[in-house]
Design an enzyme around this catalytic site. Structure first.
Site, short mmCIF file in Angstrom:
data_model
loop_
_atom_site.label_atom_id
_atom_site.label_comp_id
_atom_site.label_asym_id
_atom_site.label_seq_id
_atom_site.Cartn_x
_atom_site.Cartn_y
_atom_site.Cartn_z
N THR A 63 -59.50 164.73 -12.21
CA THR A 63 -58.52 165.81 -12.13
C THR A 63 -57.14 165.29 -11.70
OG1 THR A 63 -57.96 167.70 -10.72
CG2 THR A 63 -59.55 166.18 -9.83
N ASP A 64 -56.11 166.09 -12.00
CA ASP A 64 -54.77 165.75 -11.51
C ASP A 64 -54.67 165.95 -10.00
OD1 ASP A 64 -54.91 168.54 -11.51
OD2 ASP A 64 -53.04 168.85 -12.63
N GLU A 65 -55.62 166.69 -9.43
CA GLU A 65 -55.51 167.02 -8.00
C GLU A 65 -55.64 165.79 -7.10
OE1 GLU A 65 -57.53 170.65 -6.90
OE2 GLU A 65 -57.46 171.38 -8.95
N LYS B 98 -63.14 163.88 -5.36
CA LYS B 98 -62.91 163.38 -6.73
C LYS B 98 -62.16 162.04 -6.67
CE LYS B 98 -63.68 164.95 -10.23
NZ LYS B 98 -64.90 164.86 -11.11
N TYR C 60 -62.22 168.99 -2.04
CA TYR C 60 -62.56 168.76 -3.46
C TYR C 60 -61.81 167.56 -4.01
CZ TYR C 60 -62.07 169.21 -8.54
OH TYR C 60 -62.02 168.93 -9.89
P1 NAD Z 1 -68.13 173.38 -13.46
O1 NAD Z 1 -68.24 173.67 -12.01
O2 NAD Z 1 -67.93 174.51 -14.41
O3 NAD Z 1 -69.44 172.61 -13.94
C1 NAD Z 1 -70.01 171.57 -13.23
C2 NAD Z 1 -71.40 171.30 -13.80
O4 NAD Z 1 -71.98 170.20 -13.07
C3 NAD Z 1 -72.37 172.49 -13.65
O5 NAD Z 1 -73.06 172.71 -14.87
C4 NAD Z 1 -73.31 172.04 -12.55
O6 NAD Z 1 -74.62 172.60 -12.68
C5 NAD Z 1 -73.33 170.53 -12.74
N1 NAD Z 1 -73.69 169.81 -11.51
C6 NAD Z 1 -73.19 170.01 -10.26
N2 NAD Z 1 -73.79 169.17 -9.38
C7 NAD Z 1 -74.67 168.41 -10.11
C8 NAD Z 1 -75.56 167.36 -9.78
N3 NAD Z 1 -75.69 166.92 -8.52
N4 NAD Z 1 -76.29 166.79 -10.76
C9 NAD Z 1 -76.17 167.23 -12.05
N5 NAD Z 1 -75.36 168.24 -12.42
C10 NAD Z 1 -74.60 168.82 -11.46
O7 NAD Z 1 -66.98 172.31 -13.59
P2 NAD Z 1 -65.91 172.12 -14.76
O8 NAD Z 1 -64.75 172.99 -14.49
O9 NAD Z 1 -66.60 172.18 -16.07
O10 NAD Z 1 -65.45 170.62 -14.47
C11 NAD Z 1 -66.12 169.52 -15.07
C12 NAD Z 1 -65.50 168.23 -14.58
O11 NAD Z 1 -64.12 168.21 -14.92
C13 NAD Z 1 -65.56 168.05 -13.06
O12 NAD Z 1 -65.83 166.70 -12.80
C14 NAD Z 1 -64.17 168.44 -12.59
O13 NAD Z 1 -63.84 167.75 -11.41
C15 NAD Z 1 -63.34 167.98 -13.76
N6 NAD Z 1 -62.08 168.71 -13.98
C16 NAD Z 1 -62.07 170.09 -13.99
C17 NAD Z 1 -60.89 170.76 -14.23
C18 NAD Z 1 -60.84 172.26 -14.30
O14 NAD Z 1 -59.75 172.84 -14.42
N7 NAD Z 1 -61.98 172.96 -14.29
C19 NAD Z 1 -59.69 170.04 -14.46
C20 NAD Z 1 -59.74 168.64 -14.43
C21 NAD Z 1 -60.94 167.99 -14.19
P1 TYD Z 2 -58.17 177.69 -9.18
O1 TYD Z 2 -58.44 178.39 -10.48
O2 TYD Z 2 -59.15 177.85 -8.07
O3 TYD Z 2 -57.90 176.17 -9.52
P2 TYD Z 2 -57.31 174.97 -8.57
O4 TYD Z 2 -57.41 175.37 -7.16
O5 TYD Z 2 -58.22 173.83 -8.91
O6 TYD Z 2 -55.91 174.74 -9.03
O7 TYD Z 2 -56.76 178.20 -8.64
C1 TYD Z 2 -55.59 178.11 -9.45
C2 TYD Z 2 -54.43 178.60 -8.63
O8 TYD Z 2 -54.59 180.00 -8.41
C3 TYD Z 2 -54.36 177.98 -7.24
O9 TYD Z 2 -52.98 177.78 -6.91
C4 TYD Z 2 -54.97 179.01 -6.32
C5 TYD Z 2 -54.62 180.33 -7.02
N1 TYD Z 2 -55.61 181.41 -6.87
C6 TYD Z 2 -55.16 182.70 -6.53
O10 TYD Z 2 -53.96 182.94 -6.31
N2 TYD Z 2 -56.09 183.70 -6.44
C7 TYD Z 2 -57.43 183.48 -6.68
O11 TYD Z 2 -58.24 184.44 -6.54
C8 TYD Z 2 -57.86 182.17 -7.04
C9 TYD Z 2 -59.31 181.88 -7.30
C10 TYD Z 2 -56.91 181.17 -7.14
#
Ligand code: NAD
Ligand code: TYD
Length: 365
Positions: free
Chosen positions: A139-141, A168, A164
């Site tokens: 992630t960018d975070e 990561k 988180y």
């Molecule tokens: P998500 O929470 O929707 O899905 C995570 C999946 O991992 C789930 O299906 C869960 O059951 C599985 N999981 C969790 N713990 C596990 C374990 N111990 N063993 C096997 N499986 C396990 O997450 P997402 O939003 O799809 O993100 C996927 C990846 O992309 C993550 O690594 C996250 O850090 C990264 N990412 C997410 C975002 C975003 O905006 N969602 C952005 C950049 C990077």
């Molecule tokens: P989120 O979707 O949780 O992603 P991330 O924290 O990984 O960026 O949140 C996106 C942005 O929205 C973040 O600045 C927090 C804000 N946020 C709200 O304002 N209200 C909400 O209920 C949630 C879940 C997030």
């Protein structure tokens, strides 16, 4: 002969989008390795449950023995590692699962892959061996928080601030170390905030869409002026496939589509679109549901990505802007209320340990 890819976390939001892409647009056999935590939802992949190129294995990435057996059984030519705990707010309430899965789980997987790759070296010719890659999805975070100007890129120093992002960042560093120390052919991707279909309704965009449709409050943290750089999930999935197929071992690629918006802008856009697509029966606007709530602890102000490297070196370009992607996303939620209802009723958890998940769900939905 068809080649096999492992996707960890394939039942999650981005993993399921990646598997849909791999099954529909490539020839790979796909093995989805997922523990099925509260965030894992096999309903997102039900169209493929009988597809001969798709296999599901309910395995925890912390389980070295089971992982080793899977590698011996399927002999994959690549791993796309997405399994993680992914929600910042949950990591603030309790970080243990984040440390366990994101750090220990990634370490365990790396060790199993290292062992497997060593064996591959003795049986594969150089060309075939070169297509083996471990893509670590991050992630960018991990880069911390920006002020009003500037962008993250591959050279930005790590500065994670939430449990988180710290977990990561730790996993990214382990992956880099396994490249430098053991020569494991890894690629790291760091992507901005994703949105799109099948997104668990605890994150901002699906939460706001679903709360609005149920006429519940739309919680905006603080003043709503924090900025995120939004990418449609299918664009991310295409970037991950390119990172696997064309990425250079040892390198990282930043993925983002220059779609910065304040949170308040995002919520207002969703309300505007819903007012048009599904006007409220009481003739009020969805905007009236916006509620300012207590800010998130340690809330990062701004994320924004410079994707020049992946655009120039791998030919990646996003197909959606925020304007087109958010329309598609809202239409998907309007057309797929069953998927959301099953998440909210807990029906999707029939595959998972219900005591564990219902406890967590109570707190967040
Ligand atoms: P998500 O929470 O929707 O899905 C995570 C999946 O991992 C789930 O299906 C869960 O059951 C599985 N999981 C969790 N713990 C596990 C374990 N111990 N063993 C096997 N499986 C396990 O997450 P997402 O939003 O799809 O993100 C996927 C990846 O992309 C993550 O690594 C996250 O850090 C990264 N990412 C997410 C975002 C975003 O905006 N969602 C952005 C950049 C990077
Ligand atoms: P989120 O979707 O949780 O992603 P991330 O924290 O990984 O960026 O949140 C996106 C942005 O929205 C973040 O600045 C927090 C804000 N946020 C709200 O304002 N209200 C909400 O209920 C949630 C879940 C997030």
């Amino acid at each position: 002969m068809k080649k096999t890819l492992f996707v960890t976390g394939g039942a999650g939001f981005i993993g399921s989008a990646l598997i849909r892409l791999l099954i529909k647009q490539t020839d790979y056999i796909v093995v989805n390795i997922d523990k099925l935590t509260y965030a894992g939802n096999l309903e997102s992949l039900k169209a493929f449950s009988h597809n001969e190129r798709y296999h599901f294995e309910q395995v925890d990435i912390c389980d070295k023995h089971k992982l080793t057996n899977l590698f011996e059984q399927y002999k994959p030519i690549g791993v796309l590692h997405l399994a993680a705990e992914s929600h910042v707010d949950r990591s603030i309430v309790g970080s243990e699962d984040f440390i366990q899965t994101n750090i220990i789980g990634t370490y365990t997987l790396l060790e199993v892959v290292r062992d497997y790759y060593t064996k591959l070296k003795s049986i594969l010719d150089t060309n075939t061996l070169e297509s083996f890659k471990f893509v670590h999805v991050s992630t960018d975070e991990v880069f911390g928080s920006l002020g009003d100007s500037g962008y993250f890129n591959e050279k930005t120093s790590y500065d994670p601030r939430s449990p988180y992002s710290a977990s990561k960042a730790s996993s990214d560093l382990l992956v880099k170390a396994w490249f430098h120390t053991y020569g494991l052919p890894i690629v790291i991707t760091n992507c901005t905030n994703n949105y799109g279909p099948y997104h668990f309704p605890e994150k901002l965009i699906p939460l706001v869409i679903n709360n609005a449709l149920q006429l519940k409050e739309l919680p905006v943290y603080g003043k709503g002026n924090n900025i995120r750089d939004w990418l449609y999930v299918d664009d991310h999935a295409r970037g991950l496939l390119l990172a696997y197929e064309l990425g250079i071992a040892g390198e990282s690629y930043c993925i983002g589509g220059h779609n910065e918006r304040t949170n308040l802008e995002v919520v207002n856009i969703i309300c505007d679109i819903l007012d048009e697509l599904k006007p409220r029966e009481d003739n009020k606007s969805y905007h009236e549901l916006i509620t300012y709530v207590k800010d998130r602890a340690g809330h990062d102000y701004r994320y924004a990505m410079d994707p020049t490297k992946i655009e120039n070196n791998l030919g990646w370009k996003p197909q959606e802007t925020f304007v087109t992607g958010i329309q598609k996303t809202i239409k998907w939620y309007l057309d797929n209320q069953d998927w959301v209802a099953h998440v909210q009723s807990g029906e999707y958890l029939k595959w998972v340990d219900t005591n564990y998940t219902s406890r967590i769900l109570d707190r967040f939905i």
